[in-house]
Design a protein around this motif. Sequence first.
Motif: not given
Length: 251
Positions: A34-38
Amino acid sequence: MSSPGSEDELPRNVRLAWGLSGPGTRGPRRGLTLDQVLDAAIAVANTEGFEALSMSRVAKELGFTTMSLYRYVDSKDQLVELAWDRAIGPPPELPSEGSWRERLDAWATAEYRGLRAYRWLTEHPIRTAPYWPNNMRWLDAGLGALSATLLDEDAKVQIVLTISLYVISRARFSWELESSLVDHRLDYPTVMPRILDPEKYPWVLAAVAAGAFDDDEVDDLAAWHEQDFRFGLERLLDGIDVLIGRSEATR
């Protein structure tokens, strides 16, 4: 039956924001977090603006299909909310020995500068009360700045929310006015006396004559905007000072 504190009762966007939910089952299983997506969403918004922020554009940034993102967020709105909270980051450490005014001033100024860092942060519409982690950290820090006063908790919350709304609106206005000044520079001191009837607009023209609209320093827009922001913030803090004084007088 779930208990009152059960994670299952929380909306998925809340669970995602607070790290209480793993990737969903939609889309292929591939190596994303999720952090990579954000972070990819923030990169797109920082360089291309709020309007460019979409599921497909973020997927392209990551080199994945749009469908793959649905394992991590349910919609564009959810993506934007989580990316906004990650982008604004946590609040700064406030002066531990300072007065409530010094601490609240530092808090509000940091929020303003954070929102002025990238225009897209002020273009995100406010649809819900804050519940994201960094939003709650900012709220907690603002309330902490008032912790040594005799104000009741309801008054503290109202003060922090009022100042935050001022900060957000002032930051948004500054970005919009900055674009207007760059694209359509209007020389108020020269133009206003030519188009305004003194009998209908006496006080506007009085302000113009007194130099209130002079723009000698507008070339340094960032400094100009912060100066205007600080004027309003100081007046808010003056009013809070009166309120605190009244609360102390009644104890």
